[in-house]
Design a protein around this motif. Structure first.
Motif, short mmCIF file in Angstrom:
data_model
loop_
_atom_site.label_atom_id
_atom_site.label_comp_id
_atom_site.label_asym_id
_atom_site.label_seq_id
_atom_site.Cartn_x
_atom_site.Cartn_y
_atom_site.Cartn_z
N GLY A 398 -1.59 -35.38 6.07
CA GLY A 398 -2.82 -35.23 6.25
C GLY A 398 -3.54 -34.59 5.05
O GLY A 398 -4.50 -35.07 4.56
N ALA A 399 -3.02 -33.84 4.27
CA ALA A 399 -3.61 -33.26 3.05
C ALA A 399 -3.69 -34.47 1.94
O ALA A 399 -4.89 -34.43 1.33
N ILE A 400 -2.57 -34.92 1.81
CA ILE A 400 -2.69 -36.03 0.85
C ILE A 400 -3.58 -37.27 1.08
O ILE A 400 -4.62 -37.50 0.30
N LEU A 401 -3.74 -37.65 2.34
CA LEU A 401 -4.53 -38.54 2.68
C LEU A 401 -6.02 -38.23 2.80
O LEU A 401 -7.15 -38.87 2.13
N GLY A 402 -6.31 -36.85 2.98
CA GLY A 402 -7.59 -36.28 3.02
C GLY A 402 -8.15 -36.17 1.49
O GLY A 402 -9.38 -36.04 1.32
N SER A 403 -7.17 -35.87 0.61
CA SER A 403 -7.63 -35.88 -0.80
C SER A 403 -8.01 -37.01 -1.54
O SER A 403 -8.60 -37.22 -2.62
N ILE A 404 -7.93 -38.43 -0.72
CA ILE A 404 -8.26 -39.57 -1.35
C ILE A 404 -9.82 -39.52 -1.55
O ILE A 404 -10.51 -39.32 -0.46
N VAL A 405 -10.42 -40.12 -2.53
CA VAL A 405 -11.71 -40.12 -2.87
C VAL A 405 -12.30 -41.52 -2.78
O VAL A 405 -11.68 -42.26 -3.84
N LEU A 406 -13.07 -41.92 -1.76
CA LEU A 406 -13.75 -43.19 -1.95
C LEU A 406 -15.16 -43.18 -2.56
O LEU A 406 -15.59 -42.28 -2.28
N ARG A 407 -15.71 -44.18 -3.13
CA ARG A 407 -17.07 -44.25 -3.62
C ARG A 407 -17.98 -45.07 -2.88
O ARG A 407 -17.52 -46.28 -2.85
N GLY A 409 -21.22 -46.51 -3.63
CA GLY A 409 -21.84 -46.37 -4.85
C GLY A 409 -21.47 -45.43 -5.85
O GLY A 409 -20.26 -45.38 -6.63
N SER A 410 -22.41 -44.49 -6.09
CA SER A 410 -22.33 -43.44 -6.84
C SER A 410 -21.63 -42.32 -6.27
O SER A 410 -21.56 -41.04 -6.75
N VAL A 411 -21.65 -42.24 -4.88
CA VAL A 411 -21.43 -40.87 -4.13
C VAL A 411 -20.09 -40.86 -3.50
O VAL A 411 -19.41 -42.05 -3.15
N PRO A 412 -19.54 -39.88 -4.04
CA PRO A 412 -17.95 -39.69 -3.76
C PRO A 412 -17.73 -39.13 -2.19
O PRO A 412 -18.55 -38.66 -2.00
N VAL A 413 -16.88 -40.02 -1.43
CA VAL A 413 -16.77 -39.71 -0.16
C VAL A 413 -15.27 -39.27 0.17
O VAL A 413 -14.38 -39.96 -0.25
N THR A 414 -14.94 -38.12 0.82
CA THR A 414 -13.66 -37.89 0.90
C THR A 414 -13.72 -36.94 2.25
O THR A 414 -14.49 -36.09 2.59
N LEU A 415 -12.48 -36.97 3.07
CA LEU A 415 -12.12 -35.88 4.06
C LEU A 415 -12.04 -34.61 3.46
O LEU A 415 -12.11 -33.62 4.11
N SER A 416 -11.49 -34.44 2.41
CA SER A 416 -10.90 -33.45 1.71
C SER A 416 -9.65 -32.79 2.39
O SER A 416 -9.31 -33.48 3.53
#
Length: 563
Positions: A398-407, A409-416
């Motif tokens: 869960g922590a590894i998958l949540g750490s993935i950052v998608l963008r 446009g210029s806005v980073p999106v992540t679950l953390s």
């Protein structure tokens, strides 16, 4: 002596952490008319005071226990969260989503009007909504914003300050609005509403724990006389004739032999039958055709009680009345239904539905118990062993998958990482309820991970924020407390009217739905006491599971909204 104590705590911060946990737990037990601060608030207040001594604790400690807490909360609500979103309890789930949005929106608007920074707005949301887990996620989200170190520290320290100033009314005010003000605003007679609901659900309309009469049973022996209408009928026909009264013919003495009764066995004149069932029903059986007799050997029916975890999807969503008609349930008495992470007692009514993940207490002959276990689920045997390997693996994944950052446009999106662990806990908790062969976390172990994880996190945050707490209170003043009252009250009052006039919940479960949508367990306890019934719990479990998850995630969203 004082200098030595201070130096010791500074040199050994782990002692300070456990000191805060101990004192905080005692403070949390203090209550007024059944409403108390709770261990989390007690720990936070204690840590803020002890933190004035300038004690530094590694943030690694906070992070480890935070992930443990998030997994535990996800694991606990997993079955009911998925159940509510997927099928059963969908109206309650949608209601919870709407109320969570109101809580989040009200806090954001209040923060904007008052001119609060990100940290104070996040603390206002968490405290006024009494969702301690949101405080933890807000702190984590602020640290992920990439701000300068000094600014990050200032905002992080503002979160517990605002939380502490708004949590007290958030707890007491919510309970009073739901349990006292709500019934008066809507004109609800809670006791009468619950009795009416129980009658509508096929119960006896009795209040409080009077429903015990429906599933407390005895065994009596009767000799079948010439005038009995039982002559020539099978055991199943006789049992069906009593409907929901739950009467079962367990054994028969025929001539000198005692045999276990089967559903197809036909009764004859002179048979002595051992009948199990409701006390009031059995007392009415005696008459010219049925004469009660004393037969100790016949009445010596072996009986056992078992807690059963419901796992069969065919059982899911069926009412007790529907299940009582199945041949497999013959001879089975249902004593108790517990639902959700905290084991909420659900009233045993004919129209009550069973969900996968419910734990039910059944009583009957060993052969009958074995038969129903094979059809419905498995025995929930008490064990102290936790599947540590799978728990740790779920946290890692869960922590590894949540750490993935998608963008976008210029806005980073992540679950953390924290959001990922929460979802991993939900997934494993739901899978455990469906396939109970792996991933076991006993309720006591889950409670410990939940309570210890959150309180350790809060203690570290409080100790770190202590030096800035006094300055924060002086800066924000009494206005923050007043804004907390607004953020607590507005969503709850709106929820009362939305639940009645939009979702049209029955008055008996409406207040339970509102309490669940605010994840207010204290309110449920007062509700069931005032209602003299467990019926409000029917509206609590699904809504609480959904809101507990969404309000926790709200700790991230409020930070993003307040940027």
């Amino acid at each position: 002596m004082w200098k030595w104590l201070v130096d010791t705590l500074r040199a050994n911060p782990e002692i300070a952490v456990f000191l805060c946990l101990s004192i905080g737990a005692y403070i949390g037990k203090l209550s007024f008319k059944g409403v108390g601060l709770g261990a989390v608030t007690g720990t936070l207040l204690t840590a803020l005071v002890v933190g004035q001594l300038g004690i530094t604790v590694s943030n690694d400690v906070r992070a480890i226990f935070f992930l443990l807490f998030l997994f535990a909360i996800g694991y606990g609500v997993g079955p009911q969260f998925v159940q509510g979103i997927a099928k059963n309890g969908l109206p309650q789930a949608l209601f919870s989503i709407l109320i969570c949005a109101l809580c989040l929106g009200t806090a954001w608007v209040a923060g904007r009007i008052a001119g609060y920074d990100i940290g104070s707005t996040a603390g206002l949301f968490a405290g006024a909504s009494t969702i301690s887990s949101a405080l933890a996620l807000s702190v984590d989200a602020i640290e992920q914003l990439g701000l300068a170190a000094g600014e990050t520290t200032r905002l992080v320290n503002a979160v517990p300050t605002a939380f502490a100033m708004t949590y007290i009314f958030g707890t007491i005010g919510a309970t009073m609005i739901i349990c006292v003000v709500g019934p008066k605003l809507l004109g609800i007679d809670l006791v009468a509403a619950c009795r009416a609901y129980e009658r509508k659900m096929g119960g006896h309309g009795q209040s409080g724990d009077g429903l015990r009469a429906w599933h407390l049973h005895i065994v009596r022996a009767y000799r079948i006389g010439d005038g009995s209408d039982w002559i020539g009928k099978s055991a199943s026909e006789i049992e069906a004739g009593h409907g929901l009264a739950q009467l079962f013919i367990e054994r028969i003495r025929r001539d000198t032999q005692i045999v276990d009764a089967t559903a197809e066995m036909t009764l004859r004149v002179g048979d002595v039958v051992a009948v199990a069932g409701n006390r009031a029903v059995l007392m009415q059986l005696a008459g010219p055709g049925l004469v009660e007799v004393e037969d100790a050997e016949l009445l010596n029916v072996p009986v056992e009680g078992t807690e059963m975890l419901i796992t069969n999807r065919k059982v899911n969503g069926q009412t007790l009345a529907e299940l009582a008609k199945l041949p497999v349930t013959r001879g089975i008495f249902l004593r108790r239904i517990r639902r959700g992470a905290t084991g909420i007692d659900i009233p045993v009514l004919p129209a009550t539905t069973l969900h996968r993940g419910d734990v039910v207490t059944v009583v009957g002959r060993p052969q009958d118990i074995s038969r129903v276990l094979a059809a419905f689920g498995r025995a929930d045997r008490a064990t102290e062993e936790t599947d540590i390997a799978l728990v740790a693996a779920a946290i890692v994944i869960g922590a590894i998958l949540g750490s993935i950052v998608l963008r976008m446009g210029s806005v980073p999106v992540t679950l953390s990482s924290s959001g990922g662990v929460l979802l991993a806990g939900i997934a494993l908790g739901w899978l455990r309820s469906v396939h109970p062969t792996f991933g076991r976390v006993p309720p006591a172990a889950n409670w410990l991970m939940n309570a210890l994880g959150l309180n350790m996190f809060i203690a570290v945050v409080g100790l770190s924020s202590g030096p800035s707490f006094v300055a924060g209170v002086q800066e924000l003043g009494f206005s923050l407390f007043l804004w907390g009252m607004v953020v607590t009250s507005v969503p709850l009052i709106l929820a009362l009217y939305i639940g009645r006039y939009v979702f049209r919940f029955d008055d008996a479960i409406l207040l339970g739905c509102v309490a669940g949508a605010r994840a207010s367990t204290a309110s449920l306890g007062m509700l069931t006491a005032r209602a003299k019934s467990q019926t409000p719990a029917l509206g609590f479990t699904v809504s609480c599971a959904v809101s507990n998850t969404l309000l926790t995630i709200g700790g991230i969203l409020i930070v993003l909204l307040a940027r």
